[in-house]
Write a protein that holds these residues in place. Structure first.
Motif, PDB file in Angstrom:
ATOM      1  N   PRO A   1       0.814  -1.229   0.000  1.00 58.81           N
ATOM      2  CA  PRO A   1       0.000   0.000   0.000  1.00 58.81           C
ATOM      3  C   PRO A   1       0.839   1.267   0.000  1.00 58.81           C
ATOM      4  N   LEU A   2       2.110   1.182   0.380  1.00 59.00           N
ATOM      5  CA  LEU A   2       2.972   2.369   0.380  1.00 59.00           C
ATOM      6  C   LEU A   2       3.347   2.795  -1.029  1.00 59.00           C
ATOM      7  N   PHE A   3       3.169   1.898  -2.005  1.00 59.42           N
ATOM      8  CA  PHE A   3       3.532   2.197  -3.390  1.00 59.42           C
ATOM      9  C   PHE A   3       2.360   1.901  -4.326  1.00 59.42           C
ATOM     10  N   ASN A   4       1.185   2.385  -3.926  1.00 60.64           N
ATOM     11  CA  ASN A   4      -0.026   2.247  -4.741  1.00 60.64           C
ATOM     12  C   ASN A   4      -0.299   0.801  -5.129  1.00 60.64           C
ATOM     13  N   ASN A   5      -0.082  -0.100  -4.169  1.00 61.03           N
ATOM     14  CA  ASN A   5      -0.365  -1.538  -4.325  1.00 61.03           C
ATOM     15  C   ASN A   5       0.470  -2.200  -5.427  1.00 61.03           C
ATOM     16  N   ALA A   6       1.623  -1.633  -5.720  1.00 64.11           N
ATOM     17  CA  ALA A   6       2.550  -2.313  -6.637  1.00 64.11           C
ATOM     18  C   ALA A   6       3.122  -3.546  -5.933  1.00 64.11           C
ATOM     19  N   LEU A   7       3.476  -4.565  -6.734  1.00 61.83           N
ATOM     20  CA  LEU A   7       3.987  -5.808  -6.162  1.00 61.83           C
ATOM     21  C   LEU A   7       5.434  -5.646  -5.702  1.00 61.83           C
ATOM     22  N   CYS A   8       5.705  -6.155  -4.481  1.00 60.35           N
ATOM     23  CA  CYS A   8       7.057  -6.168  -3.923  1.00 60.35           C
ATOM     24  C   CYS A   8       7.320  -7.549  -3.320  1.00 60.35           C
ATOM     25  N   ASN A   9       8.580  -7.949  -3.317  1.00 62.94           N
ATOM     26  CA  ASN A   9       8.934  -9.231  -2.688  1.00 62.94           C
ATOM     27  C   ASN A   9       8.655  -9.173  -1.191  1.00 62.94           C
TER      28      ASN A   9
END
Length: 493
Positions: A54-62
């Motif tokens: 959620p800190l990056f507009n719900n972009a996928l992170c490991n």
């Protein structure tokens, strides 16, 4: 912080398979989360996770720490295996944590190519479990600290061991479970159990119970070698047979004891092939290539009849089975071993020593006893037919073998002294093969037929056939009777 209520999450397994599941609580670490998801989603492969941050507009992170996840998280599964190895396992979604799914092609392809290994190789586990075991082994080597194995971790270890054991046998013996548990703590000494004289008693019992649970799972997928025993008396089948009654399992560690039908085939289609095979086999000059192809194709139907229906000798239905080439071929289908090659190599290796033992000493007396006439003999002309060896004159044509369970019959000339003109094989009172050139070849074929037809060793010849099985051919568990152990020691001494 661990939640006190169920934790709902959204999981992207593939682009076409997105599921919503609930865990009893939010796991305390990443390893535990991976274990929960593998069980809950029934994923038969290792994977890593990404999450919508959620800190990056719900972009996928490991995902590296469970604390990074929001209360309602979306996770994405990233397989650590090749797509081809998992595509069939993901062909239909499942939310069951107790179901193992196999396609019909996978069921047929699970024909076992190898028998139980002489040294069981412990498989690799999931990435996180392997990492924790490596850390535990290092700690054990440093100061002898044993690992405190969590329930989830133990589940993953046992499940993986059960999958690997099932590749060799659906019904491992007590000795098999002992071998696996011993190999487990040899590879990962941090798993040794305090208070156990061997360090693995608890693991052995857990493996034994896990295999029972694993058979229940694969039974639901329709695996024939366990569904044959699926209607035993229990809560769901109160009218069934007692659970310990007539369990259908390999007698001699057969690798393909009861295989599934080939993909797209059923009993009716295979029966049609069987009729073609019967017609071809009864020709004066059958096409050996067609016979072999149809024998391969109908193997599962034949094993189903032999194991489940336990008919008498099936010469009318399966005439091709009672030919030399197909006895050896069937033995390879059933036991994954080259009977002819292994038998003659062992015979060549041991014959000289056997003759020496036969002629002298206590061992020789024991060996001679194995080949002495059994009390119940069947009269054949002027001589007698032993349950294993016997002889008749080649002019005798109406002899009665109905009381002979299995036998090798020497057909003698009328010369003085008489000579062996040919050798025949008798199974369940029927002369099933004749015109065999040598007694040793007939004995080899007889052993092959006993295995192909799933017959018990006759009581009076159990030691003889176990000698062939366990000492000459090295098939199955090597636990021997005192007589055979003494003989083996003498042979190898």
């Amino acid at each position: 912080m661990v939640a006190s209520q169920k934790w709902p999450i959204r999981v992207i397994v593939t682009d076409c398979d997105i599921r919503r599941i609930s865990l009893d609580q939010k796991p305390s670490n990443l390893e535990s989360l991976l274990d929960h998801l593998k069980v809950k989603l029934a994923l038969p492969y290792d994977f890593k996770l990404q999450f919508e941050d959620p800190l990056f507009n719900n972009a996928l992170c490991n995902l590296t720490d469970v604390s990074e996840l929001p209360d309602r998280a979306t996770l994405k599964i990233l397989s650590l295996e090749s797509p081809s190895s998992i595509s069939s396992a993901l062909s239909s979604p499942s939310t069951s944590d107790t179901e193992i799914l196999y396609t019909s092609e996978e069921k047929y392809q699970m024909m076992r190519p190898d028998s139980w290994p002489s040294a069981f190789d412990i498989p690799e586990f999931s990435v996180d479990v392997n990492f924790r075991l490596r850390q535990g082994d290092l700690a054990y080597m440093k100061d002898g600290t044993r690992m405190d194995v969590s329930r989830d971790m133990k589940h993953v270890i046992l499940e993986r061991l059960a999958e690997t054991m099932y590749k060799y046998t659906a019904y491992p013996t007590e000795e098999h479970c002992r071998e696996v548990s011993s190999a487990l703590i040899a590879k990962h000494p941090c798993l040794k159990q305090a208070g156990s004289p061997t360090g693995y008693c608890g693991w052995k019992n857990s493996i034994k119970f896990k295999m029972g649970n694993f058979r229940t799972k694969v039974r639901r997928s329709g695996m024939a070698d366990v569904t044959a025993n699926g209607n035993k008396r229990q809560r769901d089948f109160p009218e069934g047979e007692p659970s310990c009654s007539n369990i259908k399992r390999p007698k001699r560690s057969e690798t393909n004891f009861l295989p599934n039908f080939p993909d797209g085939q059923n009993a009716n289609t295979l029966e049609s092939v069987r009729r073609q095979l019967e017609s071809e086999a009864k020709k004066r000059l059958p096409d050996s290539t067609d016979v072999k192809k149809m024998m391969d194709q109908t193997f599962s139907l034949r094993r189903k009849e032999i194991v489940e229906e336990q008919p008498s000798v099936m010469m009318e239905r399966w005439p091709a089975l009672f030919t030399e080439s197909q006895v050896f071929a069937e033995f390879y289908r059933v036991a994954s071993k080259n009977l002819k090659k292994d038998f003659y190599e062992a015979l060549d290796h041991h014959t000289t020593r056997l003759i020496d033992l036969f002629r002298k000493g206590v061992v020789g007396q024991s060996l001679g006893h194995l080949l002495q006439p059994i009390n119940s003999q069947v009269s054949v002309s002027d001589s007698s037919l032993l349950p294993l060896y016997g002889s008749v004159l080649d002019s005798d044509t109406a002899d009665d073998f109905t009381q002979v369970p299995v036998g090798v019959l020497n057909v003698m000339t009328s010369d003085m002294p008489p000579l062996i003109s040919s050798v025949a094989v008798i199974v369940e009172g029927n002369l099933v093969m004749d015109d065999i050139p040598t007694t040793s070849q007939a004995l080899c074929l007889l052993f092959g037929l006993i295995c192909a037809l799933h017959l018990d060793y006759p009581k009076g010849m159990k030691n003889t056939f176990e000698f062939i099985q366990k000492i000459l051919l090295n098939i199955g568990q090597q636990k021997l009777s005192p007589k055979l152990q003494t003989l083996k020691n003498a042979l190898l001494g």
